[in-house]
Design a protein around this motif. Structure first.
Motif, PDB file in Angstrom:
ATOM      1  N   VAL A 148      45.896-108.224  42.910  1.00  0.00           N
ATOM      2  CA  VAL A 148      45.485-107.777  44.240  1.00  0.00           C
ATOM      3  C   VAL A 148      46.696-107.347  45.058  1.00  0.00           C
ATOM      4  CG1 VAL A 148      44.396-108.485  46.408  1.00  0.00           C
ATOM      5  CG2 VAL A 148      43.406-109.207  44.221  1.00  0.00           C
ATOM      6  N   TRP A 149      47.762-108.149  45.010  1.00  0.00           N
ATOM      7  CA  TRP A 149      48.989-107.816  45.754  1.00  0.00           C
ATOM      8  C   TRP A 149      49.571-106.496  45.273  1.00  0.00           C
ATOM      9  CZ3 TRP A 149      54.032-107.117  44.056  1.00  0.00           C
ATOM     10  CH2 TRP A 149      55.020-107.054  45.045  1.00  0.00           C
ATOM     11  N   GLU A 177      48.065-103.990  43.706  1.00  0.00           N
ATOM     12  CA  GLU A 177      47.199-102.838  43.950  1.00  0.00           C
ATOM     13  C   GLU A 177      47.324-102.318  45.384  1.00  0.00           C
ATOM     14  OE1 GLU A 177      44.958-101.364  41.242  1.00  0.00           O
ATOM     15  OE2 GLU A 177      46.840-102.312  40.676  1.00  0.00           O
ATOM     16  N   THR A 178      47.582-103.200  46.327  1.00  0.00           N
ATOM     17  CA  THR A 178      47.705-102.767  47.726  1.00  0.00           C
ATOM     18  C   THR A 178      48.992-101.995  47.980  1.00  0.00           C
ATOM     19  OG1 THR A 178      48.735-104.875  48.356  1.00  0.00           O
ATOM     20  CG2 THR A 178      46.322-104.713  48.534  1.00  0.00           C
ATOM     21  N   ARG A 179      49.888-101.968  47.022  1.00  0.00           N
ATOM     22  CA  ARG A 179      51.185-101.329  47.195  1.00  0.00           C
ATOM     23  C   ARG A 179      51.389-100.113  46.293  1.00  0.00           C
ATOM     24  NH1 ARG A 179      51.079-106.202  48.883  1.00  0.00           N
ATOM     25  NH2 ARG A 179      52.526-106.980  50.470  1.00  0.00           N
ATOM     26  N   GLN A 180      50.312 -99.670  45.632  1.00  0.00           N
ATOM     27  CA  GLN A 180      50.419 -98.530  44.723  1.00  0.00           C
ATOM     28  C   GLN A 180      49.840 -97.265  45.353  1.00  0.00           C
ATOM     29  OE1 GLN A 180      52.143 -98.839  41.685  1.00  0.00           O
ATOM     30  NE2 GLN A 180      52.548-100.705  42.844  1.00  0.00           N
ATOM     31  N   PRO A 198      46.439 -96.653  42.752  1.00  0.00           N
ATOM     32  CA  PRO A 198      46.074 -97.951  42.177  1.00  0.00           C
ATOM     33  C   PRO A 198      44.878 -97.855  41.237  1.00  0.00           C
ATOM     34  CG  PRO A 198      45.226 -97.796  44.400  1.00  0.00           C
ATOM     35  CD  PRO A 198      46.046 -96.552  44.168  1.00  0.00           C
ATOM     36  N   PRO A 203      41.472 -98.978  44.068  1.00  0.00           N
ATOM     37  CA  PRO A 203      41.826 -98.684  45.464  1.00  0.00           C
ATOM     38  C   PRO A 203      41.150 -99.681  46.403  1.00  0.00           C
ATOM     39  CG  PRO A 203      41.087 -96.701  44.307  1.00  0.00           C
ATOM     40  CD  PRO A 203      40.738 -97.869  43.443  1.00  0.00           C
ATOM     41  N   MET A 204      41.938-100.524  47.031  1.00  0.00           N
ATOM     42  CA  MET A 204      41.361-101.553  47.894  1.00  0.00           C
ATOM     43  C   MET A 204      40.649-100.959  49.102  1.00  0.00           C
ATOM     44  SD  MET A 204      41.750-104.375  46.421  1.00  0.00           S
ATOM     45  CE  MET A 204      42.599-104.889  44.921  1.00  0.00           C
ATOM     46  N   SER A 205      40.973 -99.696  49.416  1.00  0.00           N
ATOM     47  CA  SER A 205      40.292 -99.047  50.540  1.00  0.00           C
ATOM     48  C   SER A 205      38.796 -98.877  50.285  1.00  0.00           C
ATOM     49  CB  SER A 205      40.926 -97.678  50.806  1.00  0.00           C
ATOM     50  OG  SER A 205      40.826 -96.848  49.652  1.00  0.00           O
ATOM     51  N   GLN A 252      36.597-101.247  52.036  1.00  0.00           N
ATOM     52  CA  GLN A 252      36.381-101.105  53.471  1.00  0.00           C
ATOM     53  C   GLN A 252      34.940-100.699  53.763  1.00  0.00           C
ATOM     54  OE1 GLN A 252      39.268 -98.252  54.812  1.00  0.00           O
ATOM     55  NE2 GLN A 252      41.023 -99.549  54.285  1.00  0.00           N
TER      56      GLN A 252
END
Length: 518
Positions: free
Chosen positions: A248-249, A251-254, A257, A260-262, A265
């Motif tokens: 999770v950490w 993926e939020t910085r790629q 990714p 996509p954590m977006s 939303q």
């Protein structure tokens, strides 16, 4: 290759046929295998933990790599990746059929999972990319109904073949489906990909998610066998949790990714995946242990156990297109609340069934519960699939399909791993309670407990007096019945929890995430 025009019904029919054949391999394999598990256990001398691995080796690989499979399709072409996946699935199915040992079978099932991870995301992604919004609900409904139809053949053929000692042929059923799918896809299906995708595939994210799921699955599966105080158990549990947190950490910085954590939303996308997690986890548990119940506890022959599953997909076959229309016209939320609620009632009905007189009692014991489950799934599957795919921009089609399939497969893996340990622990305890009243010699009690990992197939030790054998057999049955009831209550709770997720998270109509920016 250009996509077919919106009015190219013949091209659409070929595409839909190819996607149905490809995805049907996985569904017919799973449904036939569940019924054949008792025969595999006897033939390859497998215990309950090894049987769980026969199912979970496939599901674990599928869950761990299906995200990578979706990303590969988006980057390199969904048609190309599907062709590779189908070829691998067919080859490993043949290897399953040739398995000389349980270890070989587990290894070949792992290869099947890899093939499935490459072919499954492309199926829905191609349908989503090719069919217009107004056509997609019916197309997915047809796809779901056809998949349900192959699921009818699966238990029937699996039961008949297992009953004749031909469980290996179960895996050969995939070969004609796979070969036909390969031909149609190669000649008739256009290539699609995400043209806006840039950069490389997130293999590090894929590795972290794979390690996390593998660690949790091994820990939960071996919990009851090795005990929680063993380093192999708590070590893999801690390692799995750390890997998933790192995933999770990371993926939020790629920039590109794997997940996509977006996407999360969008409440509808997040809610449908939570629903999938709970409902499909429960469904995997029921499918596995209901087969064992019918054969080991109720005394069904494998062929009749296969027939017992046939009513489950019948509502899907008959009503999926209609439910797809309802979802298109009125939105998914009400259906996604009602469907899991009804499914949970079916699970609860299974928990209320005690020892029966065999197949003659099926019509007023198992049949109502199985039909209720089928009706609930009919109200759920098409709206769920359409909502997941429709809640994000079309650029994310492969990714969304991969995420939802990964959630479903991960739910199946983890739920079955936990359920296996719960059932083994419950059965061992209940068996001890039941045989305590028989005042058996300590050596006999120890022998029964030593083989309790076979669940309902626990053998009665040799040298037991004829008068005691029926009593011991009854004790084994009662212990397994209690274990089955406990796990069905858990599945009921999971199904109703998934309905709560739909009520609070799913919008009446899907709200899409904006398209990617270049």
């Amino acid at each position: 290759m250009a996509l077919p025009g919106k009015n190219s019904s013949q091209s659409h029919n070929w595409i839909l046929t190819a996607m149905i054949l490809a995805s049907s391999m996985a569904s017919i394999d799973a449904s036939a295998l569940n019924v054949a598990l008792p025969a595999i256990q006897r033939s390859l001398k497998a215990d309950a933990t090894q049987l769980v691995w026969v199912v979970n080796a496939y599901a674990l690989m599928l869950a761990a790599l299906i995200l990578v499979g979706g990303a590969l399709g988006d980057h390199l072409g969904r048609k190309k990746i599907m062709l590779i996946g189908i070829s691998l699935f067919v080859a490993c199915s043949a290897a399953c059929a040739a398995a000389p040992s349980i270890e070989w079978l587990i290894a070949a099932r792992t290869g099947q999972g890899l093939g499935g991870a490459l072919l499954i995301p492309g199926s829905l992604a191609i349908i989503t990319a090719v069919f217009a919004d107004k056509q997609r609900g019916k197309a997915i409904g047809t796809w779901s109904a056809a998949g349900a139809l192959t699921s009818v053949a699966g238990p029937l053929l699996g039961g008949l073949l297992a009953g004749e000692g031909l469980w290996r042929v179960v895996f050969l059923l995939n070969l004609p489906l796979g070969l036909a799918a390969l031909g149609i896809i190669y000649w008739k299906v256009p290539e699609t990909r995400d043209e806006s995708t840039k950069g490389t595939i997130d293999y590090i994210g894929g590795g972290l998610s794979s390690l996390g799921l593998a660690g949790l699955t091994y820990s939960f599966t071996m919990w009851s066998t090795l005990g929680p105080d063993q380093p192999a158990v708590y070590g893999t549990l801690i390692g799995g949790l750390i890997s998933l947190a790192a995933f999770v950490w990371f993926e939020t910085r790629q920039q590109e990714p794997l997940v996509p954590m977006s996407l999360f939303q969008v409440h509808t996308f997040a809610g449908t995946n939570l629903l999938t997690l709970f409902l499909y986890g429960a469904l995997s548990i029921v499918s596995f242990f209901l087969s064992l119940n019918l054969v080991q506890l109720q005394g069904y022959r494998p062929a009749l156990a296969g027939l017992a599953f046939i009513p489950l997909p019948l509502p899907l076959i008959l009503l999926s297109r209609w439910v797809g229309d309802l979802s298109d016209q009125y939105g998914p939320r009400r259906l996604l609340i009602l469907g899991p609620t009804v499914t949970g009632l079916g699970f609860l009905g299974l928990s209320l069934i005690g020892l029966t007189s065999g197949p003659t009692d099926y019509w007023f014991t198992f049949l109502p519960a199985v039909l209720t489950i089928g009706a609930g799934l009919t109200l759920t599957v098409v709206p769920l699939t359409n909502t997941v795919m429709g809640s994000v921009a079309s650029h994310y089609a492969g990714t969304a399909s991969g995420i939802n399939n990964a959630v479903a497969r991960a739910a199946a893996v983890l739920a079955l791993a936990v359920a296996g340990s719960v059932v083994l622990a419950t059965f061992s305890y209940q068996l001890g309670e039941q045989i305590q009243t028989l005042h058996l010699p300590a050596s006999v009690e120890a022998a029964l407990q030593a083989k309790s990992n076979l669940l309902g197939a626990t053998p009665i030790p040799t040298g037991i007096a004829t008068t005691n054998r029926p009593l011991i057999h009854r004790a084994i049955q009662v212990a397994f019945l209690h274990s089955f009831q406990v796990i069905m209550w858990g599945c009921t709770g999971l199904a109703w929890l998934s309905a709560v997720m739909a009520a609070f998270w799913v919008a009446p109509y899907a709200t899409k995430l904006p398209k990617k920016t270049p």
